[in-house]
Design a protein around this motif. Sequence first.
Motif, PDB file in Angstrom:
ATOM      1  N   VAL A 221       0.834  -1.202   0.000  1.00  0.00           N
ATOM      2  CA  VAL A 221       0.000   0.000   0.000  1.00  0.00           C
ATOM      3  C   VAL A 221       0.867   1.249   0.000  1.00  0.00           C
ATOM      4  N   GLN A 222       1.912   1.267   0.822  1.00  0.00           N
ATOM      5  CA  GLN A 222       2.762   2.448   0.937  1.00  0.00           C
ATOM      6  C   GLN A 222       3.852   2.501  -0.128  1.00  0.00           C
ATOM      7  N   CYS A 223       4.210   1.362  -0.676  1.00  0.00           N
ATOM      8  CA  CYS A 223       5.312   1.306  -1.646  1.00  0.00           C
ATOM      9  C   CYS A 223       4.788   0.707  -2.948  1.00  0.00           C
ATOM     10  N   ASN A 224       4.301   1.540  -3.842  1.00  0.00           N
ATOM     11  CA  ASN A 224       3.665   1.024  -5.058  1.00  0.00           C
ATOM     12  C   ASN A 224       4.090   1.748  -6.324  1.00  0.00           C
ATOM     13  N   THR A 225       5.155   2.550  -6.247  1.00  0.00           N
ATOM     14  CA  THR A 225       5.651   3.246  -7.434  1.00  0.00           C
ATOM     15  C   THR A 225       6.785   2.427  -8.048  1.00  0.00           C
ATOM     16  N   LEU A 226       6.452   1.628  -9.050  1.00  0.00           N
ATOM     17  CA  LEU A 226       7.449   0.767  -9.680  1.00  0.00           C
ATOM     18  C   LEU A 226       8.456   1.617 -10.451  1.00  0.00           C
ATOM     19  N   ASP A 318      -8.840   5.043 -20.429  1.00  0.00           N
ATOM     20  CA  ASP A 318      -7.842   4.845 -19.374  1.00  0.00           C
ATOM     21  C   ASP A 318      -6.744   5.900 -19.443  1.00  0.00           C
ATOM     22  N   THR A 319      -6.233   6.161 -20.641  1.00  0.00           N
ATOM     23  CA  THR A 319      -5.146   7.145 -20.738  1.00  0.00           C
ATOM     24  C   THR A 319      -5.652   8.551 -20.431  1.00  0.00           C
ATOM     25  N   HIS A 320      -6.928   8.817 -20.717  1.00  0.00           N
ATOM     26  CA  HIS A 320      -7.495  10.102 -20.290  1.00  0.00           C
ATOM     27  C   HIS A 320      -7.529  10.187 -18.764  1.00  0.00           C
ATOM     28  N   ARG A 321      -7.799   9.050 -18.112  1.00  0.00           N
ATOM     29  CA  ARG A 321      -7.834   9.038 -16.643  1.00  0.00           C
ATOM     30  C   ARG A 321      -6.438   9.201 -16.047  1.00  0.00           C
ATOM     31  N   LEU A 322      -5.442   8.589 -16.697  1.00  0.00           N
ATOM     32  CA  LEU A 322      -4.115   8.470 -16.084  1.00  0.00           C
ATOM     33  C   LEU A 322      -3.149   9.585 -16.460  1.00  0.00           C
ATOM     34  N   LEU A 323      -3.333  10.191 -17.619  1.00  0.00           N
ATOM     35  CA  LEU A 323      -2.358  11.173 -18.103  1.00  0.00           C
ATOM     36  C   LEU A 323      -2.889  12.595 -17.957  1.00  0.00           C
ATOM     37  N   THR A 324      -2.072  13.445 -17.368  1.00  0.00           N
ATOM     38  CA  THR A 324      -2.417  14.871 -17.305  1.00  0.00           C
ATOM     39  C   THR A 324      -1.778  15.637 -18.457  1.00  0.00           C
ATOM     40  N   GLY A 325      -0.970  14.945 -19.232  1.00  0.00           N
ATOM     41  CA  GLY A 325      -0.306  15.520 -20.392  1.00  0.00           C
ATOM     42  C   GLY A 325       0.457  14.418 -21.100  1.00  0.00           C
ATOM     43  N   PRO A 326       1.111  14.712 -22.215  1.00  0.00           N
ATOM     44  CA  PRO A 326       1.851  13.676 -22.943  1.00  0.00           C
ATOM     45  C   PRO A 326       3.006  13.115 -22.112  1.00  0.00           C
ATOM     46  N   LEU A 424      -0.513   9.642 -13.476  1.00  0.00           N
ATOM     47  CA  LEU A 424      -1.158   9.546 -12.164  1.00  0.00           C
ATOM     48  C   LEU A 424      -1.075   8.153 -11.560  1.00  0.00           C
ATOM     49  N   SER A 425      -0.875   7.129 -12.383  1.00  0.00           N
ATOM     50  CA  SER A 425      -0.775   5.761 -11.880  1.00  0.00           C
ATOM     51  C   SER A 425       0.301   5.032 -12.661  1.00  0.00           C
ATOM     52  N   ARG A 426       0.934   4.063 -12.036  1.00  0.00           N
ATOM     53  CA  ARG A 426       2.031   3.341 -12.678  1.00  0.00           C
ATOM     54  C   ARG A 426       1.570   2.051 -13.345  1.00  0.00           C
ATOM     55  N   THR A 427       0.255   1.799 -13.349  1.00  0.00           N
ATOM     56  CA  THR A 427      -0.280   0.568 -13.934  1.00  0.00           C
ATOM     57  C   THR A 427      -1.499   0.876 -14.788  1.00  0.00           C
TER      58      THR A 427
END
Length: 569
Positions: A221-226, A318-326, A424-427
């Motif tokens: 939970v605390q360590c999830n940035t691959l 999904d990419t609209h949800r996850l990406l704030t830019g290119p 915003l997310s690594r997966t």
Amino acid sequence: MLPRFICLLLLWGSSCFGFKSFQQRIPNGDMVPHSCKPNFLWHGLGHENELGGGARNSFGLDFAAAGLKWTKELCEKDSDGDGRTNGQELGDPNCTWKENSTPETNQGLSHPGVCEPHDSDLCKPKNTWLNCELESFKCDAIKSPEVKNLTIRFPNTSVPNFETNYFCMTFDLPTDGDYHVIAMTPVIDNVNVMHHILLFGCDSDKQGEASGPTACEMGSVQCNTLFGAWTVGSAGQCLYHEAGIRIGQKGIKRVLMQVHWNNPEMRDDYSDSSGMTLHYTPKLRPNSAVMLMVGQWYLEIPPGRERHAESAVCSKEDTHRLLTGPIKIVRALNHMHYLGREESLEIIRNEKRIAYVTNETTYSYDRPKFVTISPPLEIQPGDEIKTTCVFKSKNKKKTTFSGRGTSDEMCLGFMVVFPAENLLSRTCATWRSLSLTKLYRDLNPYGCNITNFFNLSHPDTRPLLEKLENNCKPFSICLEECKEVVKEVRKHPCLSGDVGKYIVHRAAQMFNGDFPRFLSLLQSCDVEMLKDKQVQRLTNNNESSGSVSPRRHLELIVSFLCVTLILLI
């Protein structure tokens, strides 16, 4: 002269690349382990070069003399002179295997062209050509004088006597300044068990989670940035010159290292202290990078297939949800296990493929290919990332599912991307047809609030459990009143279609709380309800046609009896 040159070229090409088809003419031809590189396979079985091509080894010479066919004489021969016949080494001890059939066994395989043990007094003189060296690491950037390094590794730890083991431990990173990690190299202690290493950045720099080697799942939970990975066959990672992974005062301060030990012999005398060396610099690069994982988390590969494809799409939603830019991709890695044969990652924009990120038509688990993408490839919000994996299960007798062990399978892709702040997310993965991004980031995806549903004390879901508890008995006889309640409960959006299958899949992995009980109540009448369906089906056929053909009548009776037998058992 020219025709002769062309003939030589064709012969060279056949020698280099023909072994793929030859593998199918030999029992377990694509599953033979390397003689001195643990966790590697020997792909060009008849050649001194493990990848195929060039001079033939003793087995290759005998195979050629046999007309490139598996014969009884070739099977009974001991090509490498180590005391075991070729058939014994390749899983055909009784010399009964025929092409396109399943070998007697795929356990305890060894190389029929390499005298083993390779370093014994008997075998050393026979194996002077054998290469046991691993790939060397090249990264000019780490030679700069300002580059520092930090090695993080387990203390010497006993490896449990299970085939698949995941252990984690957290480590502090330098916080006396800001740095970019620009390269990572493995420190491998026990090559007999090491399968892969993953590094996850932690959101908190506080102590308290896995301060020593501890059995674990993927991340926490605390360590999830691959942000880092090593797998068998890789010499390390050298990052793109304009990007680095930010650590220190304004970056990751603590990292969780996950180690996968593969212990198929389930030995209890192994230990390991492997880890990774991080090469980092105070000269910050223009961009901070992270690793994005895509792919399919649910696999069901039938046995005996020459080719079986699975795919997943990180959709435009999904990419609209996850990406704030290119974001830009600078490095990528495909990941399957030993059934994997081909894998590709594609970027799709406006329904058209604009580029392949990876496109491996000859995938090898033992030879992972980190693809460097130069110039970097851009992904925009609204693009799609498609993962396609092709598997070969010709020698398998049972269905292979997705899982963590090397005898299971995976269909994943890893991409190093920047800038990190635009992701915003690594997966971005799927489970069957479900977008896991949508499932966990949307409030009410697919009509199901998954967080509330797994919390059976929630006012929206508690009544479902109460209905089942009042009308059903787990692990007991099926009550008539339970059937109607189960039918009603299963109409809930969280129990329908692939969402319902995912819920049951997740629930089956839970061992505490109310949900295992909920699942046992829900499934307490499955066999009886199937039996009822068969009876109704028989009745409907009789009513609609007036009569049933003898063959169809027999089929229905057999089906009915099978269900009844299951019930009695």
